[in-house]
Design an enzyme around this catalytic site. Structure first.
Site, PDB file in Angstrom:
ATOM      1  N   ARG A   1       0.835  -1.214   0.000  1.00 12.86           N
ATOM      2  CA  ARG A   1       0.000   0.000   0.000  1.00 12.86           C
ATOM      3  C   ARG A   1       0.865   1.257   0.000  1.00 12.86           C
ATOM      4  O   ARG A   1       0.371   2.339  -0.261  1.00 12.86           O
ATOM      5  CB  ARG A   1      -0.879   0.031   1.254  1.00 12.86           C
ATOM      6  CG  ARG A   1      -1.952  -1.011   1.323  1.00 12.86           C
ATOM      7  CD  ARG A   1      -2.683  -0.894   2.620  1.00 12.86           C
ATOM      8  NE  ARG A   1      -3.309   0.402   2.733  1.00 12.86           N
ATOM      9  CZ  ARG A   1      -4.487   0.699   2.197  1.00 12.86           C
ATOM     10  NH1 ARG A   1      -5.126  -0.220   1.517  1.00 12.86           N
ATOM     11  NH2 ARG A   1      -5.015   1.891   2.316  1.00 12.86           N
TER      12      ARG A   1
ATOM     13  N   TRP B   1       3.274   5.903   2.196  1.00 13.16           N
ATOM     14  CA  TRP B   1       3.689   6.253   0.823  1.00 13.16           C
ATOM     15  C   TRP B   1       3.246   7.687   0.620  1.00 13.16           C
ATOM     16  O   TRP B   1       2.061   7.950   0.525  1.00 13.16           O
ATOM     17  CB  TRP B   1       3.013   5.306  -0.174  1.00 13.16           C
ATOM     18  CG  TRP B   1       3.228   5.667  -1.608  1.00 13.16           C
ATOM     19  CD1 TRP B   1       4.425   5.671  -2.274  1.00 13.16           C
ATOM     20  CD2 TRP B   1       2.244   6.103  -2.567  1.00 13.16           C
ATOM     21  NE1 TRP B   1       4.241   6.078  -3.569  1.00 13.16           N
ATOM     22  CE2 TRP B   1       2.917   6.334  -3.784  1.00 13.16           C
ATOM     23  CE3 TRP B   1       0.896   6.300  -2.505  1.00 13.16           C
ATOM     24  CZ2 TRP B   1       2.266   6.767  -4.926  1.00 13.16           C
ATOM     25  CZ3 TRP B   1       0.226   6.721  -3.657  1.00 13.16           C
ATOM     26  CH2 TRP B   1       0.913   6.960  -4.840  1.00 13.16           C
TER      27      TRP B   1
ATOM     28  N   GLY C   1      -5.232   8.880   5.323  1.00  8.50           N
ATOM     29  CA  GLY C   1      -6.255   9.772   4.778  1.00  8.50           C
ATOM     30  C   GLY C   1      -5.708  11.190   4.679  1.00  8.50           C
ATOM     31  O   GLY C   1      -4.502  11.401   4.747  1.00  8.50           O
TER      32      GLY C   1
ATOM     33  N   GLU D   1      -2.843  -2.957 -22.017  1.00  8.10           N
ATOM     34  CA  GLU D   1      -2.537  -3.623 -20.742  1.00  8.10           C
ATOM     35  C   GLU D   1      -1.116  -4.197 -20.770  1.00  8.10           C
ATOM     36  O   GLU D   1      -0.367  -4.086 -19.806  1.00  8.10           O
ATOM     37  CB  GLU D   1      -3.571  -4.718 -20.475  1.00  8.10           C
ATOM     38  CG  GLU D   1      -3.336  -5.541 -19.228  1.00  8.10           C
ATOM     39  CD  GLU D   1      -3.278  -4.704 -17.941  1.00  8.10           C
ATOM     40  OE1 GLU D   1      -3.669  -3.533 -17.975  1.00  8.10           O
ATOM     41  OE2 GLU D   1      -2.781  -5.229 -16.926  1.00  8.10           O
TER      42      GLU D   1
ATOM     43  N   LYS E   1       1.786  -3.112 -18.073  1.00  8.76           N
ATOM     44  CA  LYS E   1       2.523  -4.100 -17.268  1.00  8.76           C
ATOM     45  C   LYS E   1       4.027  -3.898 -17.431  1.00  8.76           C
ATOM     46  O   LYS E   1       4.772  -3.840 -16.467  1.00  8.76           O
ATOM     47  CB  LYS E   1       2.145  -5.523 -17.679  1.00  8.76           C
ATOM     48  CG  LYS E   1       0.765  -5.950 -17.273  1.00  8.76           C
ATOM     49  CD  LYS E   1       0.629  -6.294 -15.813  1.00  8.76           C
ATOM     50  CE  LYS E   1       0.053  -5.295 -14.886  1.00  8.76           C
ATOM     51  NZ  LYS E   1      -1.099  -4.521 -15.083  1.00  8.76           N
TER      52      LYS E   1
ATOM     53  N   HIS F   1      -0.975   6.976 -38.878  1.00 10.49           N
ATOM     54  CA  HIS F   1      -1.270   8.361 -38.451  1.00 10.49           C
ATOM     55  C   HIS F   1      -0.204   8.897 -37.509  1.00 10.49           C
ATOM     56  O   HIS F   1      -0.468   9.799 -36.721  1.00 10.49           O
ATOM     57  CB  HIS F   1      -2.659   8.388 -37.800  1.00 10.49           C
ATOM     58  CG  HIS F   1      -3.721   7.866 -38.705  1.00 10.49           C
ATOM     59  ND1 HIS F   1      -4.280   8.606 -39.722  1.00 10.49           N
ATOM     60  CD2 HIS F   1      -4.283   6.633 -38.800  1.00 10.49           C
ATOM     61  CE1 HIS F   1      -5.152   7.873 -40.383  1.00 10.49           C
ATOM     62  NE2 HIS F   1      -5.179   6.671 -39.840  1.00 10.49           N
TER      63      HIS F   1
HETATM   64  C1  AGP Z   1      -2.311  -1.940 -12.528  1.00 11.11           C
HETATM   65  O1  AGP Z   1      -1.233  -2.844 -12.763  1.00 11.11           O
HETATM   66  C2  AGP Z   1      -1.902  -0.774 -11.671  1.00 11.11           C
HETATM   67  N1  AGP Z   1      -1.336  -1.175 -10.471  1.00 11.11           N
HETATM   68  C3  AGP Z   1      -2.993   0.261 -11.539  1.00 11.11           C
HETATM   69  O2  AGP Z   1      -3.156   0.827 -12.816  1.00 11.11           O
HETATM   70  C4  AGP Z   1      -4.389  -0.186 -11.037  1.00 11.11           C
HETATM   71  O3  AGP Z   1      -5.012  -0.993 -11.999  1.00 11.11           O
HETATM   72  C5  AGP Z   1      -5.233   1.073 -10.810  1.00 11.11           C
HETATM   73  O4  AGP Z   1      -4.625   1.840  -9.797  1.00 11.11           O
HETATM   74  C6  AGP Z   1      -6.681   0.776 -10.424  1.00 11.11           C
HETATM   75  O5  AGP Z   1      -6.716   0.107  -9.180  1.00 11.11           O
HETATM   76  P1  AGP Z   1      -8.129  -0.558  -8.710  1.00 11.11           P
HETATM   77  O6  AGP Z   1      -8.450  -1.620  -9.706  1.00 11.11           O
HETATM   78  O7  AGP Z   1      -7.850  -1.090  -7.355  1.00 11.11           O
HETATM   79  O8  AGP Z   1      -9.152   0.545  -8.724  1.00 11.11           O
END
Ligand code: AGP
Length: 613
Positions: free
Chosen positions: A33, A81, A106, A486, A490, A509
């Site tokens: 997190r 973080w 928060g 995607e 990744k 384009h």
């Molecule tokens: C995906 O690999 C990322 N870690 C990130 O884009 C993630 O999908 C995005 O933050 C959305 O998170 P959520 O699905 O928990 O809302």
């Protein structure tokens, strides 16, 4: 003065066990997190010891190891973080004022005014954080005098913004937790209690949880729990058992959570299908969802962030192709500021693994305000999006710890596919034979993914060959374009290599100017209705000496012999292709990052759940 917006993890413990060891272990499971500083406070017979360290939780563990001052069976801990303000010991939690110690996740929006008032009353502040006003406010009420619990209630009602807090005070063996907009749950162990931002933190000690609602306060005293609101009115919340176990939240012998979760996808999809498909009757249903009359729906919206947004792009293709209802897709951080044109004839689907993404929550609230029917697709029981949307369908992917989302993505597509069948039936557009045929296709997916995983070494060899490349271009058409997006996401987010994705038809384009012998072009192109056109894109690249890596299916593809490398996946129907073609792309990104030695599970600058805007 730097306002600090923090995404982080908080944990607390009260019970017979050794709090410091339990809390450090719990923090390590929350590091996904956020992880640029950590801190801990241990209460022991009228004394509280606090330690805070910049860097990862392991630094904090070393700091307090073998220090008997940190013995005790009550405590709080926090991993941070920061999005504002440099990571520092001074700004790390817990924060303290007199006898009151607090950990917080928060943003306190009115902290500057509160800080000025408290300073005028003679309070000294040591950090730049918004959080530090909380212990000072509580302590100032206690000096009136006011009992500890009442001082907390009074302080919490003065706070504006979002908070999940854990609070203790030196004098009494009491722990208090309270929630408003930030995630917070209670773990109910055997004669012990936990508070945590997320279930995986304490899954090794319990799988029984109480999911707090906004405005809830939990008081732990003498190993007893009482729940109340901020006006001290008693409340009742059920204890729910999640089917996750501590082992599931562990790496299970894999080197990283991410690769474990890639290999869990057959099981995750099987689990997501269980109890929802009745093949004989040709029916699909969800025990947690009772849709209202959807015949009035004139427009469907699908809104999310990141990987979940890519799942929505695929949702658009399959919903519009089969339901012939317009589907508008948007990125949540854009949607919420566009004053979208929607009302009671709209359905707003929000996709989110964590169910706590701030922008996606705000989008849901915007949709509700406008009268739309909101439906969330989430992976976390009790998360804000799961609780607040009008309806919810859960992916049953199990805890996804790796910051890079993998099994959440493929189970999100699976849920959207099931939702399509369910809505198709309700609208009388899909008869039971059609639904039965489509059910039989998705039932084969877990085995087809397993076949791809059994061949993972082929992708590993490919990754070894391309790991030193500095740029990648990903292209695809139709449902393969979101898959290309995607695959690029990744790769960039875990290997830090620049990668971008384009709709294949866009090559002329602009992007074709990028093509030369140094640029690998990943082409996502099973032999489907978009395939012929994509062949011409491959030719365009090859004639400019571009290096094509083709991800296709087992059907014969004219370009297979012409490209530099090809990876194949089993065939399936068009709507389900992304669930298969994304798997080798996930592996490709993983193996490259692994070879490069980046922090695959906790990539720099990223957090698993972006609960700030
Ligand atoms: C995906 O690999 C990322 N870690 C990130 O884009 C993630 O999908 C995005 O933050 C959305 O998170 P959520 O699905 O928990 O809302």
């Amino acid at each position: 003065m730097e306002e600090e917006e923090i995404v982080c993890g908080i944990v607390g413990y009260m019970g017979p066990g050794e709090a410091s060891r339990i809390l450090i272990e719990a923090l390590k499971r929350l590091e996904y997190r956020g992880y640029d500083s950590a801190g801990i406070a241990i209460w022991n017979e009228g004394k509280v010891e606090v330690a805070r360290k910049k860097g990862k939780v392991e630094e904090l563990r070393k700091e307090i190891a073998d220090n008997e001052k940190f013995q005790g069976n009550l405590g709080l801990a926090h991993t941070r973080w920061a999005t504002h303000g440099v990571p520092s010991e001074r700004n790390a939690h817990p924060h303290r004022a007199d006898d009151v110690i607090v950990v917080h996740n928060g943003i306190i929006e009115n902290y500057l005014e509160l800080k000025d008032e408290l300073r005028k009353a003679g309070q000294e502040f040591l950090s730049d954080t918004d959080t530090e006003v909380i212990p000072h406010l509580i302590s100032s009420f206690m000096r009136k005098p006011m009992a500890f619990i009442d001082a907390i209630r009074q302080a919490l009602t003065e706070l504006q913004g979002s908070f999940a807090v854990g609070i203790i005070n030196k004098k009494d063996r009491i722990m208090v937790a309270a929630k408003k907009e930030s995630p917070l749950i209670i773990g109910v162990g055997d004669g012990e209690y936990f508070i945590a931002s997320d279930a995986p933190a304490v899954l090794d000690r319990t799988n029984r949880f109480i999911f707090l609602e906004d405005g809830d306060m939990a008081v732990f005293k003498d190993n007893q729990l009482s729940l109340m609101d901020f006006q001290r009115k008693e409340i009742v919340r059920p204890v729910q058992t999640v089917s996750w176990t501590g082992v599931m939240a562990e790496k299970g012998g894999y080197k990283h959570f991410m690769v474990k979760e890639i290999f869990e996808q057959p099981r995750a999809i099987s689990d997501t299908l269980i109890g929802r498909i009745r093949e004989e009757q040709g029916e699909v249903g969800f025990e947690e969802l009772e849709l209202p009359d959807i015949s009035k729906i004139r427009k469907i919206w699908m809104v999310a962030c990141g990987t979940s947004y890519h799942a929505c792009l695929i949702g658009k293709h399959i919903f519009e192709a089969n339901l012939r209802i317009p589907v508008e897709i948007d990125i949540a951080s854009e949607f919420r500021y566009r004053d979208p044109i929607m009302g009671a004839d709209s359905m707003l689907i929000l996709v989110s693994q964590s169910g706590e993404t701030a922008d996606t929550i705000a989008a849901m609230r915007e949709g509700k305000k406008k009268g739309a029917y909101t439906l969330s697709v989430c992976n976390v029981l009790g998360s804000t999006l799961a609780r607040e949307a009008d309806g919810v369908v859960f992916t049953h992917a199990g805890p996804e710890i790796g910051v890079a989302s993998t099994k959440a993505f493929t189970t999100q597509i699976s849920v959207l596919y099931l939702l399509l069948l369910h809505m198709g039936q309700k609208l009388g557009i899909m008869d039971s034979d059609t639904v039965r045929d489509l059910i039989s296709e998705i039932k084969k997916i877990p085995r087809k993914i397993q076949k791809i995983l059994d061949d993972a070494h082929a992708v590993e060899e490919l990754a070894r060959k391309y790991m030193t490349c500095k740029d990648f271009l990903f292209i695809g058409r139709g449902v393969n374009f979101p898959t290309a997006l995607e695959g690029a996401l990744k790769l960039k987010e875990i290997s830090y290599i620049h990668a971008e994705a384009y709709a294949a038809g866009e090559m002329k384009h602009g992007p074709i100017a990028l093509i030369d012998e140094n640029l690998p072009v990943v082409v996502v192109s099973p032999v489907d209705q978009t395939y012929q056109k994509t062949c011409s894109n491959i030719e365009e690249v090859l004639t400019r000496r571009g290096r094509v890596i083709l991800f296709t299916d087992d059907a014969s593809h004219d370009m297979r012999q012409k490209v530099e490398n090809a990876i194949t996946v089993p065939e399936t129907i068009y709507e389900l292709e992304p669930i298969l073609t994304v798997v080798p792309l996930q592996l490709f990104a993983y193996y490259i990052a692994n070879f490069l030695g980046t922090d695959v599970d906790q990539p720099r600058n990223l957090a698993k759940s972006v609960t700030v805007e």
